[in-house]
Design an enzyme around this catalytic site. Structure first.
Site, mmCIF file in Angstrom:
data_model
loop_
_atom_site.group_PDB
_atom_site.id
_atom_site.type_symbol
_atom_site.label_atom_id
_atom_site.label_comp_id
_atom_site.label_asym_id
_atom_site.label_seq_id
_atom_site.Cartn_x
_atom_site.Cartn_y
_atom_site.Cartn_z
ATOM 1 N N HIS A 95 5.697 -35.783 12.101
ATOM 2 C CA HIS A 95 6.189 -36.853 12.979
ATOM 3 C C HIS A 95 5.639 -36.685 14.386
ATOM 4 O O HIS A 95 5.450 -35.557 14.865
ATOM 5 C CB HIS A 95 7.723 -36.898 12.998
ATOM 6 N N ASP A 97 7.009 -38.350 17.149
ATOM 7 C CA ASP A 97 8.012 -38.596 18.193
ATOM 8 C C ASP A 97 8.680 -37.284 18.575
ATOM 9 O O ASP A 97 8.557 -36.275 17.868
ATOM 10 C CB ASP A 97 9.055 -39.607 17.724
ATOM 11 N N ASP A 129 7.443 -29.007 17.859
ATOM 12 C CA ASP A 129 8.193 -29.974 17.042
ATOM 13 C C ASP A 129 7.804 -31.398 17.436
ATOM 14 O O ASP A 129 8.462 -32.014 18.251
ATOM 15 C CB ASP A 129 9.687 -29.742 17.245
ATOM 16 N N GLU A 163 11.253 -39.759 13.362
ATOM 17 C CA GLU A 163 11.960 -38.660 12.698
ATOM 18 C C GLU A 163 13.137 -38.157 13.528
ATOM 19 O O GLU A 163 14.199 -37.830 12.983
ATOM 20 C CB GLU A 163 10.994 -37.508 12.418
#
Length: 471
Positions: A95, A97, A129, A163
């Site tokens: 992801h 975002d 992340d 996500e």
């Protein structure tokens, strides 16, 4: 492998420069003001994939209302590199975002500027992340191209921009494409989690689910002065604090009746899995910069992180939180909390139990305020078959890059798409983490170590080569 690994090491400064580019894009999916930044991050990926001759297919999942504004959901970017029917096809997911971040939260620098310290730690929102892992798949392809080495598998990519906000619209796309775009997929790899500690890599075979709720209490038509109206009206904040205090005890026990009923008992064999894991109480103390853990031994800590459901209180919207004193009675407040669920627990059952319990507790107050309970997102837990060749390939790749046999772990976080891929495609799903336990994802000063990033690119490379012939 030696030739590819040498190339990756020689080009590590370039990879860090590219990571700085994507960290600088504040792709916060939960903030309407940053929606165009999320879209811009998706466009960055499409541009890089096109440069590397990855064919792309863009899905537009639809619209959502966020912060009172109707917005287009960020695009889901699908990519294909290689279509040789003689090769296995690996689907990789990530992801683009990120969680919100402000320097005033306690960051030591601008969260959207990548900063490397003398220890080789790369600080920036989204660094671990999930921006370093997601772009690393591209660098694997690029290294093979630059060295004119054939990639021994086909790659399918699925990169989304929601996500961190419930992956809205993604499940429908996966099920729609299951027998079309994803029809040739043999296995799935996700790099969106972390090592158990800070020294030993792992492969992950289970995740908890998540059910996220808001609890809104409203009463007066506007904010009121406590000196004039205190004691004369039912105050929404008083009701909310009372209700939230009924959800969970200070020692972490969920107080909602029936919430543990579906949790499977722990077997003797399962207990044994926790004995030899490379983890200590000291590791979690370092990760949280404190010693205020509820449990005193590693097994209990890991069981409550992976194996049992938990409820966390996240915040109150609408309440005064600035510096100084303000004697206001808020007209409306919204409490936010989530439950991390485990296998056997169903999101629909959790929602019913939460709703019923809060309504019963609210009725006891005889309050004239109004209550609204909303489930913002929900996703079930996931567990995979560790005997599949997908896990053997990942384990061998870790041995090749790090010279050590990995731990097999579950994780307390939630990536609902894992179960969706497993059920929709009927294929084995693996989590292959790049970052360390102390990376601080979702927290202040999020980071990924330079060594984890660079060795992680080598790991993904080795994994794809192992997949090509794993039995």
């Amino acid at each position: 492998m030696d030739k590819i690994f040498a190339y990756i090491s020689q080009n590590q400064d370039s990879y860090i420069k590219r990571l700085a580019e994507v960290v600088a894009i504040p792709s916060v999916s939960g903030d309407a003001k940053h929606r165009q930044d999320v879209v811009r991050m998706g466009e960055w990926l499409v541009q890089e994939m096109t440069r590397l001759n990855v064919s792309t297919k863009i899905h537009h999942p639809g619209k959502q209302v966020l912060d009172g504004v109707e917005l287009d959901l960020p695009p889901v970017v699908l990519g294909t590199y290689g279509t040789d029917p003689a090769k296995r096809t690996v689907l990789v997911y990530g992801h683009y975002d990120v969680q919100p971040a402000l320097k005033s939260d306690g960051w030591t620098h601008d969260p959207f500027t990548l900063v490397e310290d003398e220890q080789g730690r790369l600080f920036g929102r989204g660094s671990t992340d999930d921006k370093a892992p997601i772009i690393s798949w591209l660098w694997v392809i690029e290294a093979h191209q630059k060295l004119n080495i054939d990639l021994p598998v086909n790659i399918k990519m699925c990169f989304e921009g929601m996500e961190e906000s419930g992956s809205e619209g993604l499940d429908d796309i996966i099920y729609k494409e299951a027998k079309d775009y994803f029809a040739t997929v043999d296995c799935v790899c996700i790099s969106d989690n972390y090592w158990l500690g800070t020294k030993k890599p792992c492969v992950t075979y289970g995740l908890r689910g998540i059910s996220y709720f808001t609890l809104e209490i409203s009463g007066p038509g506007r904010d009121l002065h406590s000196g004039v109206f205190g004691g004369t009206v039912h105050e929404p904040m008083t009701d909310l604090v009372y209700l939230m205090s009924k959800l969970v005890s200070p020692n972490g026990k969920i107080l909602i009746p029936g919430i543990y009923d579906e949790v499977a008992p722990v077997t003797d064999d399962e207990h044994k899995l926790y004995t030899d894991l490379d983890f200590s109480v000291k590791d979690i103390h370092q990760a949280i910069d404190a010693t205020n853990t509820i449990h005193e031994n590693k097994q209990d800590i890991l069981m409550h992180r992976w194996r049992f459901p938990t409820l966390s209180l996240h915040g109150i919207e609408g309440a005064f939180y600035g510096a100084g004193a303000k004697t206001v009675i808020p007209a409306k407040v919204i409490g936010k909390f989530s439950i991390r669920s485990v296998p056997n627990q169903k999101p629909e059952t959790i929602k019913a139990l939460v709703t019923s319990f809060i309504q019963q507790e609210f009725a006891k107050l005889n309050s004239k305020n109004k209550i609204t309970i909303t489930e913002l997102s929900a996703g079930p837990a996931w567990v995979a078959d560790v005997k599949h060749y997908n896990f053997r390939a990942a384990s061998k790749a870790i041995e090749t890059v790090f010279g050590i046999t990995p731990d097999y772990t579950r994780e307390g976080g939630s990536i609902p798409v894992t179960l969706t891929f497993q059920e929709a495609l009927g294929k084995n799903v693996l989590l292959l983490p790049m970052g360390r336990a102390d990376d601080g994802a979702h927290s202040i000063n999020e980071k990924i170590d330079r060594s984890n990033y660079i060795e992680g690119i080598k790991l993904l490379t080795s994994y794809l080569h192992e997949i090509s012939h794993a039995q």
